[in-house]
Design a protein around this motif. Structure first.
Motif, PDB file in Angstrom:
ATOM      1  N   ALA A  25       0.837  -1.211   0.000  1.00 52.97           N
ATOM      2  CA  ALA A  25       0.000   0.000   0.000  1.00 52.97           C
ATOM      3  C   ALA A  25       0.865   1.253   0.000  1.00 52.97           C
ATOM      4  O   ALA A  25       0.582   2.211  -0.733  1.00 52.97           O
ATOM      5  CB  ALA A  25      -0.936  -0.014   1.204  1.00 52.97           C
ATOM      6  N   ILE A  26       1.925   1.245   0.800  1.00 51.51           N
ATOM      7  CA  ILE A  26       2.821   2.404   0.862  1.00 51.51           C
ATOM      8  C   ILE A  26       3.474   2.653  -0.487  1.00 51.51           C
ATOM      9  O   ILE A  26       3.504   3.774  -0.986  1.00 51.51           O
ATOM     10  CB  ILE A  26       3.883   2.209   1.957  1.00 51.51           C
ATOM     11  N   GLY A  37      -7.235   6.842   0.328  1.00 53.96           N
ATOM     12  CA  GLY A  37      -8.307   5.970   0.799  1.00 53.96           C
ATOM     13  C   GLY A  37      -8.127   4.528   0.361  1.00 53.96           C
ATOM     14  O   GLY A  37      -8.300   3.601   1.158  1.00 53.96           O
ATOM     15  N   ARG A  38      -7.777   4.337  -0.903  1.00 52.89           N
ATOM     16  CA  ARG A  38      -7.575   2.975  -1.416  1.00 52.89           C
ATOM     17  C   ARG A  38      -6.345   2.324  -0.791  1.00 52.89           C
ATOM     18  O   ARG A  38      -6.349   1.135  -0.494  1.00 52.89           O
ATOM     19  CB  ARG A  38      -7.427   2.992  -2.935  1.00 52.89           C
ATOM     20  N   ALA A  43      -4.123  -1.565   3.067  1.00 52.11           N
ATOM     21  CA  ALA A  43      -3.318  -1.781   4.267  1.00 52.11           C
ATOM     22  C   ALA A  43      -4.149  -2.286   5.444  1.00 52.11           C
ATOM     23  O   ALA A  43      -3.592  -2.680   6.465  1.00 52.11           O
ATOM     24  CB  ALA A  43      -2.614  -0.481   4.656  1.00 52.11           C
ATOM     25  N   GLY A  44      -5.470  -2.260   5.294  1.00 51.52           N
ATOM     26  CA  GLY A  44      -6.339  -2.690   6.382  1.00 51.52           C
ATOM     27  C   GLY A  44      -6.380  -1.691   7.524  1.00 51.52           C
ATOM     28  O   GLY A  44      -6.505  -2.059   8.686  1.00 51.52           O
ATOM     29  N   MET A  45      -6.260  -0.411   7.148  1.00 49.07           N
ATOM     30  CA  MET A  45      -6.192   0.649   8.155  1.00 49.07           C
ATOM     31  C   MET A  45      -7.221   1.731   7.839  1.00 49.07           C
ATOM     32  O   MET A  45      -7.686   1.846   6.701  1.00 49.07           O
ATOM     33  CB  MET A  45      -4.795   1.291   8.159  1.00 49.07           C
ATOM     34  N   LYS A  46      -7.529   2.521   8.857  1.00 47.68           N
ATOM     35  CA  LYS A  46      -8.338   3.722   8.637  1.00 47.68           C
ATOM     36  C   LYS A  46      -7.423   4.783   8.037  1.00 47.68           C
ATOM     37  O   LYS A  46      -6.201   4.706   8.183  1.00 47.68           O
ATOM     38  CB  LYS A  46      -8.934   4.193   9.956  1.00 47.68           C
ATOM     39  N   GLU A  49      -4.987   6.364  10.383  1.00 49.60           N
ATOM     40  CA  GLU A  49      -3.923   5.435  10.782  1.00 49.60           C
ATOM     41  C   GLU A  49      -2.865   5.332   9.679  1.00 49.60           C
ATOM     42  O   GLU A  49      -1.662   5.316   9.950  1.00 49.60           O
ATOM     43  CB  GLU A  49      -4.490   4.054  11.066  1.00 49.60           C
ATOM     44  N   PHE A  50      -3.342   5.257   8.426  1.00 50.08           N
ATOM     45  CA  PHE A  50      -2.412   5.173   7.302  1.00 50.08           C
ATOM     46  C   PHE A  50      -1.618   6.472   7.187  1.00 50.08           C
ATOM     47  O   PHE A  50      -0.416   6.445   6.917  1.00 50.08           O
ATOM     48  CB  PHE A  50      -3.169   4.864   6.002  1.00 50.08           C
ATOM     49  N   ASN A  51      -2.272   7.610   7.436  1.00 48.68           N
ATOM     50  CA  ASN A  51      -1.571   8.899   7.450  1.00 48.68           C
ATOM     51  C   ASN A  51      -0.454   8.899   8.489  1.00 48.68           C
ATOM     52  O   ASN A  51       0.637   9.401   8.229  1.00 48.68           O
ATOM     53  CB  ASN A  51      -2.544  10.035   7.776  1.00 48.68           C
TER      54      ASN A  51
END
Length: 81
Positions: A25-26, A37-38, A43-46, A49-51
């Motif tokens: 994802a990264i 968002g995608r 990544a299975g994160m909100k 959280e990904f931010n």
């Protein structure tokens, strides 16, 4: 989105499925192949959280004029309520 991993990757470091999803994802986000968002979804994160994950790795967010304009529209509509 479906992701199938081959468990017999010779010489590859031992990563869990979650770790592989996050790393993929990264990379796809950095290459602008996935939106925030995608990428978070993969990544299975909100999103927040990904931010945080991106910030921890000093990876800048993709934020251009289109995003700014959309944020301004959203802010104006919220202020009008």
């Amino acid at each position: 989105m479906e992701l199938t991993l081959n468990s017999g990757l010779n010489g590859a470091p031992r990563l869990s499925e979650t770790e592989v999803r996050r790393e993929l994802a990264i990379v796809l986000y950095q290459r602008e192949k996935l939106s925030l968002g995608r990428a978070a979804q993969l990544a299975g994160m909100k999103k927040f959280e990904f931010n945080e994950l991106l910030a921890d790795r000093d990876i800048p967010m993709h934020y251009g004029m289109a995003e700014l304009k959309q944020d301004l529209v959203t802010a104006r509509s919220l202020a009008a309520r």
